[in-house]
Design a protein around this motif. Structure first.
Motif, PDB file in Angstrom:
ATOM      1  N   LEU A   5       0.836  -1.198   0.000  1.00  0.00           N
ATOM      2  CA  LEU A   5       0.000   0.000   0.000  1.00  0.00           C
ATOM      3  C   LEU A   5       0.872   1.250   0.000  1.00  0.00           C
ATOM      4  O   LEU A   5       1.907   1.299   0.665  1.00  0.00           O
ATOM      5  N   TRP A   6       0.421   2.251  -0.750  1.00  0.00           N
ATOM      6  CA  TRP A   6       1.046   3.569  -0.664  1.00  0.00           C
ATOM      7  C   TRP A   6      -0.087   4.594  -0.607  1.00  0.00           C
ATOM      8  O   TRP A   6      -0.938   4.622  -1.475  1.00  0.00           O
ATOM      9  N   GLU A   7      -0.082   5.402   0.441  1.00  0.00           N
ATOM     10  CA  GLU A   7      -1.109   6.420   0.611  1.00  0.00           C
ATOM     11  C   GLU A   7      -0.469   7.781   0.838  1.00  0.00           C
ATOM     12  O   GLU A   7       0.584   7.887   1.468  1.00  0.00           O
ATOM     13  N   VAL A   8      -1.109   8.801   0.307  1.00  0.00           N
ATOM     14  CA  VAL A   8      -0.653  10.176   0.445  1.00  0.00           C
ATOM     15  C   VAL A   8      -1.588  10.882   1.410  1.00  0.00           C
ATOM     16  O   VAL A   8      -2.806  10.800   1.266  1.00  0.00           O
ATOM     17  N   GLY A   9      -1.027  11.571   2.405  1.00  0.00           N
ATOM     18  CA  GLY A   9      -1.842  12.310   3.358  1.00  0.00           C
ATOM     19  C   GLY A   9      -1.672  13.798   3.182  1.00  0.00           C
ATOM     20  O   GLY A   9      -0.556  14.319   3.213  1.00  0.00           O
ATOM     21  N   GLY A  10      -2.778  14.507   2.951  1.00  0.00           N
ATOM     22  CA  GLY A  10      -2.735  15.954   2.912  1.00  0.00           C
ATOM     23  C   GLY A  10      -2.580  16.511   4.318  1.00  0.00           C
ATOM     24  O   GLY A  10      -2.922  15.863   5.304  1.00  0.00           O
ATOM     25  N   VAL A  11      -2.053  17.717   4.435  1.00  0.00           N
ATOM     26  CA  VAL A  11      -1.863  18.338   5.739  1.00  0.00           C
ATOM     27  C   VAL A  11      -3.213  18.776   6.288  1.00  0.00           C
ATOM     28  O   VAL A  11      -3.901  19.590   5.677  1.00  0.00           O
ATOM     29  N   PRO A  12      -3.641  18.255   7.436  1.00  0.00           N
ATOM     30  CA  PRO A  12      -4.925  18.674   8.000  1.00  0.00           C
ATOM     31  C   PRO A  12      -4.918  20.160   8.351  1.00  0.00           C
ATOM     32  O   PRO A  12      -3.883  20.748   8.641  1.00  0.00           O
ATOM     33  N   GLU A  54       7.307   6.223   2.886  1.00  0.00           N
ATOM     34  CA  GLU A  54       7.614   4.922   2.292  1.00  0.00           C
ATOM     35  C   GLU A  54       6.348   4.088   2.244  1.00  0.00           C
ATOM     36  O   GLU A  54       5.387   4.351   2.966  1.00  0.00           O
ATOM     37  N   PRO A  55       6.291   3.111   1.347  1.00  0.00           N
ATOM     38  CA  PRO A  55       5.100   2.263   1.268  1.00  0.00           C
ATOM     39  C   PRO A  55       5.003   1.321   2.463  1.00  0.00           C
ATOM     40  O   PRO A  55       5.947   1.185   3.245  1.00  0.00           O
ATOM     41  N   SER A  56       3.865   0.675   2.585  1.00  0.00           N
ATOM     42  CA  SER A  56       3.643  -0.312   3.639  1.00  0.00           C
ATOM     43  C   SER A  56       3.493  -1.692   3.023  1.00  0.00           C
ATOM     44  O   SER A  56       2.946  -1.837   1.930  1.00  0.00           O
ATOM     45  N   TRP A  57       3.994  -2.694   3.726  1.00  0.00           N
ATOM     46  CA  TRP A  57       3.757  -4.091   3.358  1.00  0.00           C
ATOM     47  C   TRP A  57       3.086  -4.788   4.529  1.00  0.00           C
ATOM     48  O   TRP A  57       3.579  -4.748   5.664  1.00  0.00           O
ATOM     49  N   THR A  78      -2.849   5.808  -3.381  1.00  0.00           N
ATOM     50  CA  THR A  78      -2.326   5.930  -4.738  1.00  0.00           C
ATOM     51  C   THR A  78      -1.913   4.595  -5.346  1.00  0.00           C
ATOM     52  O   THR A  78      -1.740   4.504  -6.561  1.00  0.00           O
ATOM     53  N   LYS A  79      -1.724   3.587  -4.513  1.00  0.00           N
ATOM     54  CA  LYS A  79      -1.315   2.285  -5.041  1.00  0.00           C
ATOM     55  C   LYS A  79      -1.675   1.192  -4.049  1.00  0.00           C
ATOM     56  O   LYS A  79      -1.487   1.350  -2.845  1.00  0.00           O
ATOM     57  N   ALA A  80      -2.181   0.080  -4.548  1.00  0.00           N
ATOM     58  CA  ALA A  80      -2.454  -1.096  -3.727  1.00  0.00           C
ATOM     59  C   ALA A  80      -2.298  -2.323  -4.604  1.00  0.00           C
ATOM     60  O   ALA A  80      -2.757  -2.345  -5.749  1.00  0.00           O
ATOM     61  N   ALA A  81      -1.636  -3.355  -4.081  1.00  0.00           N
ATOM     62  CA  ALA A  81      -1.398  -4.553  -4.874  1.00  0.00           C
ATOM     63  C   ALA A  81      -1.055  -5.721  -3.960  1.00  0.00           C
ATOM     64  O   ALA A  81      -0.640  -5.533  -2.811  1.00  0.00           O
ATOM     65  N   VAL A  82      -1.224  -6.930  -4.465  1.00  0.00           N
ATOM     66  CA  VAL A  82      -0.799  -8.151  -3.791  1.00  0.00           C
ATOM     67  C   VAL A  82       0.571  -8.530  -4.345  1.00  0.00           C
ATOM     68  O   VAL A  82       0.745  -8.607  -5.572  1.00  0.00           O
ATOM     69  N   VAL A  83       1.552  -8.747  -3.476  1.00  0.00           N
ATOM     70  CA  VAL A  83       2.909  -9.115  -3.903  1.00  0.00           C
ATOM     71  C   VAL A  83       3.334 -10.380  -3.167  1.00  0.00           C
ATOM     72  O   VAL A  83       2.711 -10.799  -2.192  1.00  0.00           O
TER      73      VAL A  83
END
Length: 333
Positions: free
Chosen positions: A119-126, A149-152, A321-326
């Motif tokens: 997973l890769w997610e972008v967070g806007g500044v609250p 960095e992305p998460s696994w 922005t991105k999600a996948a099975v690896v």
């Protein structure tokens, strides 16, 4: 969502919320900005935002956070031809079209127990509250954020699944099975999700009303990945039946700059609107936002001045922005 990084020493020139009020902002900022590993939260009242004033310490501390950069290139905004084909006149129209599309997709095999979720997610500044006189408030304390960095996430986390004390989370595999087993009937589906993600009671606050509970339970499950396309279709059809759910009549820009569909619902008795974001191209989950719907004043912690949230301020702004099975941790799709 397992334990990777915690936000520390959050403090601002604003009323200090108690543990129950602090939990939503702390968890969501940790999830969105720190990009920590994902396990779906069980829905409880202490995950709800009790009032706009209760999240001041969280959003003010977020002054130290900058927009995540150097991320994978996001999907292009929906082409005009695609956007023109969208029907955003109602939740039933928008979500029904998405469900029709998803029902035509081939259901991929369930991930293997040894696979991982990328997973890769972008967070806007609250948004940060301002003084009523227009000057910037002093912000104290520190907020520790890891490098972007992305998460696994392990698809099968046996330790987490067998941890009876950890009742607030669902693993990726548990969430997949929950979604896959949901009934076709929207009313029955929502009733099942309210059981899976129960609302709180007692010291954590009163239980949510039925429709608020349903919408929040849907949003919690939608954070999971993967969800079979046929199950996602059933979820969207059920979401369209939730009383108070609406769809914005135009595409909105998420934290990564993409144009997305926003399915919204006003929090009961609060000046905050929750938004579930959906990709208009493939109808995948694209993120979430919480938006202030009415300019709101509240006293600072000293009580000597008034602080203000403006209508339109973003309290939560997260784009996937991105999600996948690896096949392995560290592998990129």
């Amino acid at each position: 969502m397992d334990e990777l990084t915690q936000l520390r020493e959050l403090r601002a020139d604003a009323p200090v919320p108690d543990r129950a009020a602090l939990a939503p902002g702390r968890a969501l900022l940790t999830d969105a900005i720190a990009g920590r590993n994902r396990r779906t939260r069980r829905l409880r009242a202490d995950w709800r935002i009790a009032s706009l004033g209760a999240v001041v310490a969280i959003t003010a501390a977020a002054l130290f956070i900058t927009q995540v950069v150097d991320t994978p290139a996001p999907r292009p905004s929906a082409p005009a031809t695609v956007a023109g084909d969208l029907d955003l006149s109602s939740p039933a129209a928008a979500l029904g079209r998405g469900a029709d599309f998803l029902e035509r997709q081939e259901v991929p095999p369930e991930p293997r127990a040894d696979q991982w979720i990328y997973l890769w997610e972008v967070g806007g500044v609250p948004a940060q509250p301002t003084r009523k006189d227009g000057s910037e408030p002093e912000v104290t304390g520190t907020l520790e954020v890891p490098d972007p960095e992305p998460s696994w996430i392990p698809y099968h986390d046996e330790v987490a699944e067998n941890d009876e004390s950890d009742t607030d989370h669902r693993t990726a595999r548990e969430s997949y099975k929950i979604a896959a087993d949901l009934p076709q009937d929207p009313e029955a589906l929502l009733a099942e999700l309210r059981k899976v993600f129960p609302t709180g009671s007692g010291p954590d606050g009163p239980p949510e009303a039925k429709d608020e509970h349903s919408f929040r339970a849907l949003s919690v499950l939608l954070e999971s990945y993967p969800i079979p396309p046929d199950a996602l279709a059933r979820i969207y059809r059920a979401m369209a039946t939730v009383d108070g759910a609406e769809v914005t009549d135009h595409l909105v820009r998420d934290a990564s700059g993409r144009q997305v569909i926003a399915v919204t619902r006003q929090h009961d008795g609060q000046d905050i609107r929750s938004e579930i974001l959906i990709d208009p191209v493939d109808y995948s989950y694209a993120g979430r936002r919480d938006v202030v719907t009415r300019t709101y004043e509240f006293p600072s912690s000293s009580g000597r001045e008034l602080m203000v949230y403006q209508r339109g301020d973003m309290l939560i702004d997260v784009a996937r922005t991105k999600a996948a099975v690896v096949d392995a941790k560290g592998q990129k799709p």
